[in-house]
Design a protein around this motif. Structure first.
Motif, PDB file in Angstrom:
ATOM      1  N   ILE A  99       0.849  -1.200   0.000  1.00 33.43           N
ATOM      2  CA  ILE A  99       0.000   0.000   0.000  1.00 33.43           C
ATOM      3  C   ILE A  99       0.884   1.249   0.000  1.00 33.43           C
ATOM      4  CG2 ILE A  99      -1.675   1.330   1.362  1.00 33.43           C
ATOM      5  CD1 ILE A  99      -2.837  -1.401   2.270  1.00 33.43           C
ATOM      6  N   GLY A 100       1.966   1.192   0.785  1.00 32.84           N
ATOM      7  CA  GLY A 100       2.895   2.328   0.807  1.00 32.84           C
ATOM      8  C   GLY A 100       3.453   2.597  -0.581  1.00 32.84           C
ATOM      9  N   GLY A 101       3.840   1.531  -1.270  1.00 31.25           N
ATOM     10  CA  GLY A 101       4.386   1.682  -2.624  1.00 31.25           C
ATOM     11  C   GLY A 101       3.351   2.275  -3.563  1.00 31.25           C
ATOM     12  N   LEU A 102       2.132   1.737  -3.480  1.00 30.06           N
ATOM     13  CA  LEU A 102       1.055   2.214  -4.352  1.00 30.06           C
ATOM     14  C   LEU A 102       0.795   3.693  -4.083  1.00 30.06           C
ATOM     15  CD1 LEU A 102      -1.098   1.319  -6.412  1.00 30.06           C
ATOM     16  CD2 LEU A 102      -2.649   0.954  -4.493  1.00 30.06           C
ATOM     17  N   ALA A 103       0.742   4.042  -2.793  1.00 28.57           N
ATOM     18  CA  ALA A 103       0.473   5.443  -2.435  1.00 28.57           C
ATOM     19  C   ALA A 103       1.568   6.335  -2.993  1.00 28.57           C
ATOM     20  CB  ALA A 103       0.378   5.579  -0.922  1.00 28.57           C
ATOM     21  N   SER A 104       2.811   5.903  -2.863  1.00 27.19           N
ATOM     22  CA  SER A 104       3.884   6.783  -3.335  1.00 27.19           C
ATOM     23  C   SER A 104       3.857   6.901  -4.856  1.00 27.19           C
ATOM     24  CB  SER A 104       5.229   6.302  -2.804  1.00 27.19           C
ATOM     25  OG  SER A 104       5.956   5.660  -3.788  1.00 27.19           O
ATOM     26  N   SER A 105       3.388   5.850  -5.539  1.00 30.11           N
ATOM     27  CA  SER A 105       3.337   5.934  -6.999  1.00 30.11           C
ATOM     28  C   SER A 105       2.356   7.016  -7.452  1.00 30.11           C
ATOM     29  CB  SER A 105       2.952   4.588  -7.601  1.00 30.11           C
ATOM     30  OG  SER A 105       1.571   4.364  -7.454  1.00 30.11           O
ATOM     31  N   PHE A 106       1.337   7.277  -6.627  1.00 33.28           N
ATOM     32  CA  PHE A 106       0.368   8.302  -7.018  1.00 33.28           C
ATOM     33  C   PHE A 106       0.998   9.690  -7.102  1.00 33.28           C
ATOM     34  CE2 PHE A 106      -2.821   5.120  -6.153  1.00 33.28           C
ATOM     35  CZ  PHE A 106      -3.796   5.437  -7.080  1.00 33.28           C
ATOM     36  N   PHE A 107       2.056   9.874  -6.304  1.00 30.66           N
ATOM     37  CA  PHE A 107       2.724  11.175  -6.347  1.00 30.66           C
ATOM     38  C   PHE A 107       3.441  11.398  -7.672  1.00 30.66           C
ATOM     39  CE2 PHE A 107       2.168  10.593  -1.818  1.00 30.66           C
ATOM     40  CZ  PHE A 107       1.714  11.860  -1.450  1.00 30.66           C
ATOM     41  N   HIS A 108       3.615  10.325  -8.417  1.00 27.21           N
ATOM     42  CA  HIS A 108       4.300  10.460  -9.699  1.00 27.21           C
ATOM     43  C   HIS A 108       3.348  10.953 -10.790  1.00 27.21           C
ATOM     44  CE1 HIS A 108       7.547   9.741 -12.440  1.00 27.21           C
ATOM     45  NE2 HIS A 108       6.753   9.088 -13.254  1.00 27.21           N
ATOM     46  N   LEU A 109       2.057  10.803 -10.557  1.00 25.95           N
ATOM     47  CA  LEU A 109       1.094  11.087 -11.622  1.00 25.95           C
ATOM     48  C   LEU A 109       0.669  12.546 -11.609  1.00 25.95           C
ATOM     49  CD1 LEU A 109      -1.195   7.953 -11.369  1.00 25.95           C
ATOM     50  CD2 LEU A 109       0.877   8.281 -12.689  1.00 25.95           C
ATOM     51  N   GLY A 110       0.467  13.075 -12.801  1.00 23.57           N
ATOM     52  CA  GLY A 110      -0.078  14.419 -12.904  1.00 23.57           C
ATOM     53  C   GLY A 110      -1.548  14.419 -12.555  1.00 23.57           C
ATOM     54  N   HIS A 111      -2.228  13.339 -12.902  1.00 24.00           N
ATOM     55  CA  HIS A 111      -3.675  13.247 -12.664  1.00 24.00           C
ATOM     56  C   HIS A 111      -3.999  11.939 -11.965  1.00 24.00           C
ATOM     57  CE1 HIS A 111      -5.350  16.753 -14.718  1.00 24.00           C
ATOM     58  NE2 HIS A 111      -4.317  16.636 -15.539  1.00 24.00           N
ATOM     59  N   PRO A 112      -3.729  11.859 -10.651  1.00 24.74           N
ATOM     60  CA  PRO A 112      -3.971  10.592  -9.939  1.00 24.74           C
ATOM     61  C   PRO A 112      -5.433  10.167  -9.987  1.00 24.74           C
ATOM     62  CG  PRO A 112      -3.094  12.281  -8.442  1.00 24.74           C
ATOM     63  CD  PRO A 112      -3.149  12.889  -9.794  1.00 24.74           C
ATOM     64  N   GLU A 113      -6.324  11.154 -10.134  1.00 31.94           N
ATOM     65  CA  GLU A 113      -7.748  10.793 -10.130  1.00 31.94           C
ATOM     66  C   GLU A 113      -8.128   9.981 -11.375  1.00 31.94           C
ATOM     67  OE1 GLU A 113      -6.572  13.647 -10.899  1.00 31.94           O
ATOM     68  OE2 GLU A 113      -7.657  14.461 -12.631  1.00 31.94           O
ATOM     69  N   ARG A 114      -7.258  10.014 -12.377  1.00 31.67           N
ATOM     70  CA  ARG A 114      -7.559   9.228 -13.583  1.00 31.67           C
ATOM     71  C   ARG A 114      -6.783   7.913 -13.595  1.00 31.67           C
ATOM     72  NH1 ARG A 114      -6.232  13.857 -17.989  1.00 31.67           N
ATOM     73  NH2 ARG A 114      -7.764  15.422 -17.373  1.00 31.67           N
ATOM     74  N   ALA A 115      -6.146   7.587 -12.467  1.00 28.42           N
ATOM     75  CA  ALA A 115      -5.240   6.437 -12.457  1.00 28.42           C
ATOM     76  C   ALA A 115      -5.921   5.149 -12.928  1.00 28.42           C
ATOM     77  CB  ALA A 115      -4.651   6.245 -11.063  1.00 28.42           C
ATOM     78  N   TRP A 116      -7.224   5.056 -12.682  1.00 26.02           N
ATOM     79  CA  TRP A 116      -7.933   3.835 -13.080  1.00 26.02           C
ATOM     80  C   TRP A 116      -7.830   3.563 -14.577  1.00 26.02           C
ATOM     81  CZ3 TRP A 116     -11.859   4.621 -16.587  1.00 26.02           C
ATOM     82  CH2 TRP A 116     -12.285   5.944 -16.726  1.00 26.02           C
ATOM     83  N   ARG A 117      -7.637   4.613 -15.330  1.00 22.54           N
ATOM     84  CA  ARG A 117      -7.545   4.437 -16.785  1.00 22.54           C
ATOM     85  C   ARG A 117      -6.311   3.631 -17.194  1.00 22.54           C
ATOM     86  NH1 ARG A 117     -10.595   7.435 -20.139  1.00 22.54           N
ATOM     87  NH2 ARG A 117     -11.733   9.215 -19.286  1.00 22.54           N
ATOM     88  N   SER A 118      -5.319   3.625 -16.301  1.00 27.34           N
ATOM     89  CA  SER A 118      -4.036   3.068 -16.710  1.00 27.34           C
ATOM     90  C   SER A 118      -4.036   1.548 -16.813  1.00 27.34           C
ATOM     91  CB  SER A 118      -2.939   3.533 -15.755  1.00 27.34           C
ATOM     92  OG  SER A 118      -3.281   3.122 -14.454  1.00 27.34           O
ATOM     93  N   ALA A 119      -5.153   0.914 -16.494  1.00 28.78           N
ATOM     94  CA  ALA A 119      -5.202  -0.536 -16.686  1.00 28.78           C
ATOM     95  C   ALA A 119      -5.615  -0.882 -18.113  1.00 28.78           C
ATOM     96  CB  ALA A 119      -6.167  -1.157 -15.688  1.00 28.78           C
ATOM     97  N   ALA A 120      -5.894   0.135 -18.914  1.00 30.25           N
ATOM     98  CA  ALA A 120      -6.518  -0.106 -20.220  1.00 30.25           C
ATOM     99  C   ALA A 120      -5.608  -0.805 -21.225  1.00 30.25           C
ATOM    100  CB  ALA A 120      -7.015   1.218 -20.796  1.00 30.25           C
ATOM    101  N   CYS A 121      -4.339  -0.434 -21.250  1.00 32.10           N
ATOM    102  CA  CYS A 121      -3.512  -0.898 -22.372  1.00 32.10           C
ATOM    103  C   CYS A 121      -2.564  -2.025 -22.000  1.00 32.10           C
ATOM    104  CB  CYS A 121      -2.744   0.280 -22.955  1.00 32.10           C
ATOM    105  SG  CYS A 121      -3.842   1.404 -23.779  1.00 32.10           S
ATOM    106  N   TRP A 122      -3.060  -2.999 -21.259  1.00 32.61           N
ATOM    107  CA  TRP A 122      -2.193  -4.092 -20.804  1.00 32.61           C
ATOM    108  C   TRP A 122      -1.657  -4.913 -21.968  1.00 32.61           C
ATOM    109  CZ3 TRP A 122      -4.208  -8.759 -22.270  1.00 32.61           C
ATOM    110  CH2 TRP A 122      -5.566  -8.758 -22.573  1.00 32.61           C
ATOM    111  N   ARG A 123      -2.270  -4.788 -23.130  1.00 30.11           N
ATOM    112  CA  ARG A 123      -1.772  -5.569 -24.271  1.00 30.11           C
ATOM    113  C   ARG A 123      -0.404  -5.083 -24.723  1.00 30.11           C
ATOM    114  NH1 ARG A 123      -6.891  -4.954 -25.526  1.00 30.11           N
ATOM    115  NH2 ARG A 123      -8.240  -6.767 -25.693  1.00 30.11           N
TER     116      ARG A 123
END
Ligand code: SF4
Ligand code: SF4
Lengths: 243, 325
Positions: free
Chosen positions: B57-81
């Motif tokens: 959870i700590g790792g996941l939380a810190s990764s959010f600080f890397h994003l410009g738009h953390p609120e859209r993070a859910w979108r990032s599962a889209a292109c797993w291909r």
């Protein structure tokens, strides 16, 4: 298939940055929102640009040449920046090969900017999304504009015509012809990205003139040999003064 | 590259969490097959899983600080291909789920016999554990491939990157598990886990040294000549196209001196390898919990420096266009 691209002629680019300012002007007022700046009028201004002109000095003093080098997204045919995007915000259009970012989907993870070997992508520090050249996609199809103006803003602004715009997949287009005839090349071909934008190299603008080419030997009037204004020997009226 | 602290913490924290989970699972396998004694009435698996989950959870939380738009993070599962980053975004929560279920089963004593065959009885938690191990490995591969798949970042584009990520994670996770076993007074387990922690640390010393050696001799494919296409050996940059710097001059440079880089390398080479090995080997027999916790903490701090160096050392080809930074 169409692949729109820019051809940049390094032989005539004078580094005036008209393309940089017109790009910024057009795109910052575009539908996708402004391109933000930090300290635009103070010390150390910095901001988001799609296109920048760099300058290089080639050779050793005093035998040097100054090369101005405009640099923007090359709309690669195999863009490494696209498959790495986790959200699908970065994509390449099938229609015309333009590589775009969907600003509403981008999460600002910057991964694509790591995956572009040319450093053509820049994050907008205020909107926190990735930005890059769109080839003025909002301009080139705009039917409200006269046909001659349906070109990227940088192309229209260039005073020396160093920027050409067209379809590099169409063998008969002006740009394809330029690439073929003027030795157009791609940047960092070693990575297989196949940039669509091409650069035209510096060319030597020298000609050798022989003496007989200066004197028109075949001229029947032989004008060069006529001496029109032969100076008069001795004094003339103008030599005396009436003070 | 410019080392981002969000990513440094993300990769080190989840690495330790993954290693810890693998340590828990190996302990369980060994004791189910009676190669190690059971854990008695201590809650080793449950507590271990909880710590692992907290680190994730700590790792996941810190990764959010890397994003410009953390609120859209859910979108990032889209292109797993196509995208390893997207795959990581899927693998991380999946592993968290597995660790969570594994932990709940052990903490609340919900385990049951799932399989018997003659002498052998296997518990349900073991199967949950297997699922957890699969996701752990998947996560290791995804995380490392994010870096290893960018072929022109030549310092990263090597199988050594994947191996190192795996071994660094497991080494620190096993060290943490040793400290936990010692805290719970599981003497035999200390030997088992600590032994593995030492072995893994030595292994990663070898592979990281190999990658340092590789990187010190790397031949960069792109040159000034191929970057601007002018075939002349003497090219000097006069203008970079920006006055106060740009994204290009900030994101791809670490901005520190060569001396600083060298010292970071020196620090992590000491903190990650010899110090923990020394601390581990001296306290395997007496099970000194404080020393073992110190071993983990020191190794983890060393890993932060290692990760910083990992990013700083990578030389992006775009830097060729920014000679005067
Ligand atoms: S120049 Fe860079 S950003 Fe543009 S398409 Fe190629 S890789 Fe992508
Ligand atoms: S910064 Fe935006 S466009 Fe680039 S990889 Fe991340 S989500 Fe995709």
């Amino acid at each position: 298939m169409t692949q729109l691209a820019l051809i940049i002629d390094l032989n005539v680019c004078v580094g005036c940055s008209a393309c940089v300012t017109s790009c910024k002007e057009w795109n910052t007022s575009g539908p996708a929102g402004f391109m933000s700046d930090e300290n635009p009028y103070q010390k150390d201004p910095t901001g988001t640009f799609f296109n920048r002109v760099q300058t290089y000095e080639v050779g050793e003093f005093p035998k040097t040449e100054t090369v101005h080098f405009p640099k923007s997204c090359l709309h690669c045919e195999e863009p490494p920046c696209v498959p790495v995007c986790p959200t699908g915000a970065s994509y390449k259009r099938k229609l015309d090969g333009i590589v775009l970012v969907d600003y509403d989907k981008c999460i600002g993870c910057k991964y694509c900017s790591w995956a572009c070997p040319y450093g053509a992508r820049e994050i907008d520090e205020h909107q926190k999304v990735m930005k890059k050249c769109t080839l003025c996609v909002d301009r080139i199809y705009d039917e409200n504009l006269p046909e001659a103006e349906r070109k990227p803003a940088c192309v229209l602004a260039c005073p020396t015509n160093a920027r050409l715009f067209g379809d590099v997949h169409d063998a008969d287009s002006e740009v394809s012809e330029m690439i073929r005839d003027q030795g157009g090349y791609q940047l960092m071909p070693e990575w297989g990205t196949q940039p669509s934008n091409h650069y035209l190299p510096r060319r030597k603008n020298k000609i050798t003139i022989h003496k007989d080419e200066l004197v028109r030997v075949d001229n029947p009037l032989n004008k060069e040999q006529k001496e029109h204004h032969k100076p008069v020997d001795g004094s003339v009226l103008d030599d005396s003064s009436f003070i | 590259m410019h080392p981002a602290f969000s990513v440094i913490f993300l990769t080190t924290l989840i690495g330790a969490a993954q290693g810890l989970f693998l340590a828990l699972f190996s302990t369980q396998v060994y004791s189910e097959f009676e190669l190690l004694p059971g854990i008695g009435d201590t809650n080793y698996y449950g507590i271990g899983a909880a710590i692992s989950l907290i680190l994730l959870i700590g790792g996941l939380a810190s990764s959010f600080f890397h994003l410009g738009h953390p609120e859209r993070a859910w979108r990032s599962a889209a292109c797993w291909r196509t995208s390893w980053l997207s795959r990581e975004v899927i693998a991380l929560p999946t592993m968290m789920l597995a660790v969570f279920v594994y932990g709940i089963i052990h903490l609340f004593g919900l385990d049951s016999i799932a399989f018997t065959h003659g002498e052998i009885t296997l518990s349900t938690s073991l199967f949950v554990g297997i699922f957890g191990v699969v996701t752990t490995f998947a996560l290791f591969i995804c995380t490392a491939m994010i870096y290893a798949c960018i072929k022109f970042l030549q310092e990263w584009a090597s199988p050594l990157t994947v191996i190192n990520y795996f071994l660094f994670g497991t080494a620190s996770g096993f060290t943490l598990a040793t400290a936990l076993a010692s805290y719970l007074g599981l003497q035999e387990h200390i030997l088992f886990l600590g032994g593995w922690a030492i072995v893994l640390t030595i292994l990663v010393f070898i592979t990281r040294t190999a990658s340092l050696y590789r990187n010190s001799r790397i031949k960069h494919k792109s040159t000034m000549q191929s970057a601007i296409g002018i075939r002349h050996n003497k090219i000097q940059q006069k203008a970079q196209g920006a006055m106060g710097g740009s994204f290009n001059t900030r994101e791809y440079f670490h901005g520190k001196t060569a001396m600083f880089l060298k010292s970071v390398k020196f620090i992590f080479m000491i903190l990650v390898f010899p110090v923990p090995v020394l601390l581990l080997s001296t306290s395997l027999n007496n099970g000194n919990t404080e020393v073992l916790i110190a071993a983990f903490v020191i190794q983890f701090i060393g890993l932060l420096a290692e990760r910083w160096y990992f990013f700083a050392q990578a030389n992006h080809p775009q830097n060729i266009y920014y000679q005067t930074v």
